[in-house]
Design a protein around this motif. Sequence first.
Motif, short mmCIF file in Angstrom:
data_model
loop_
_atom_site.label_atom_id
_atom_site.label_comp_id
_atom_site.label_asym_id
_atom_site.label_seq_id
_atom_site.Cartn_x
_atom_site.Cartn_y
_atom_site.Cartn_z
N ILE A 68 0.58 -1.24 0.15
CA ILE A 68 0.16 0.07 -0.29
C ILE A 68 0.73 1.47 -0.18
CG2 ILE A 68 -0.21 0.27 2.45
CD1 ILE A 68 -3.00 1.06 1.84
N GLY A 69 0.16 1.70 -0.30
CA GLY A 69 0.93 3.34 -0.61
C GLY A 69 1.37 4.17 -1.73
N GLY A 70 0.90 5.31 -2.39
CA GLY A 70 1.22 5.89 -3.11
C GLY A 70 1.66 4.68 -4.68
N ILE A 71 0.49 3.89 -4.56
CA ILE A 71 0.47 3.10 -6.32
C ILE A 71 -1.04 3.51 -7.25
CG2 ILE A 71 -0.67 1.01 -6.19
CD1 ILE A 71 0.76 -0.60 -3.76
N ASN A 72 -0.16 3.87 -8.42
CA ASN A 72 -1.22 4.04 -8.91
C ASN A 72 -0.65 2.70 -10.58
OD1 ASN A 72 1.12 4.88 -11.49
ND2 ASN A 72 1.36 6.96 -9.12
N PRO A 73 -1.54 2.63 -11.75
CA PRO A 73 -0.69 1.72 -12.73
C PRO A 73 0.64 1.73 -13.39
CG PRO A 73 -2.90 2.45 -13.08
CD PRO A 73 -2.49 3.64 -11.90
#
Length: 202
Positions: A154-159
């Motif tokens: 988790i944390g700052g997750i994007n594609p």
Amino acid sequence: MKLHLVTDGRHSAAELVKIITDIHTSADAIHIREKNKSAGELISLIEELHQNGVPKSKLVMNDRVDAAVLSGLHQVQLPSHSFNVKLVKQRFPHLEVGCSVHTAAEAVYCAENGADRLLFGHVFQTSSKNGLEARGISKLAEIAESVSIPVIAIGGINPAVIPDLRDIKIEGAAVMSYVFSAEHPSHAALELADQLKRGMGH
């Protein structure tokens, strides 16, 4: 890899019902993390989601074990400051209990005390943890190697960063801002789900 979506505490119950009803088909789990809502508000939120076709089996209650039990949910997520995982498992053996951890020592402790899964973060730089340095991919890999239970990043997750997660022995990723702050949350959730399922060897 599995997609966990985490509410951000910035929406009214009505907005949450609309967003979660729109996105739940893209997610494997949806964490209700609403620190400003009372137990009663959380229970009525769960009921409304259920009436809108969101399966209770997908819902995870953050911190509020009481609201989870009274809503008939089977999954809780304990923040590091919350109840002891061993105590929760003893009192409510039917609950699946996740723990949020920030170090390998915490991860091992929670795993040994009966946690079913771990959330580790924050892995990448994120605006919700401004000024705090990200713990990074190597730390995530270390955590995943140190326990035998599933680990979720988790944390700052994007594609864009999902390819960086693919070689690590984790069960999936949990996302808050990218979906719950999006103009079109359902598009954002779909995009993440596609990325997580793409090119996965496991």
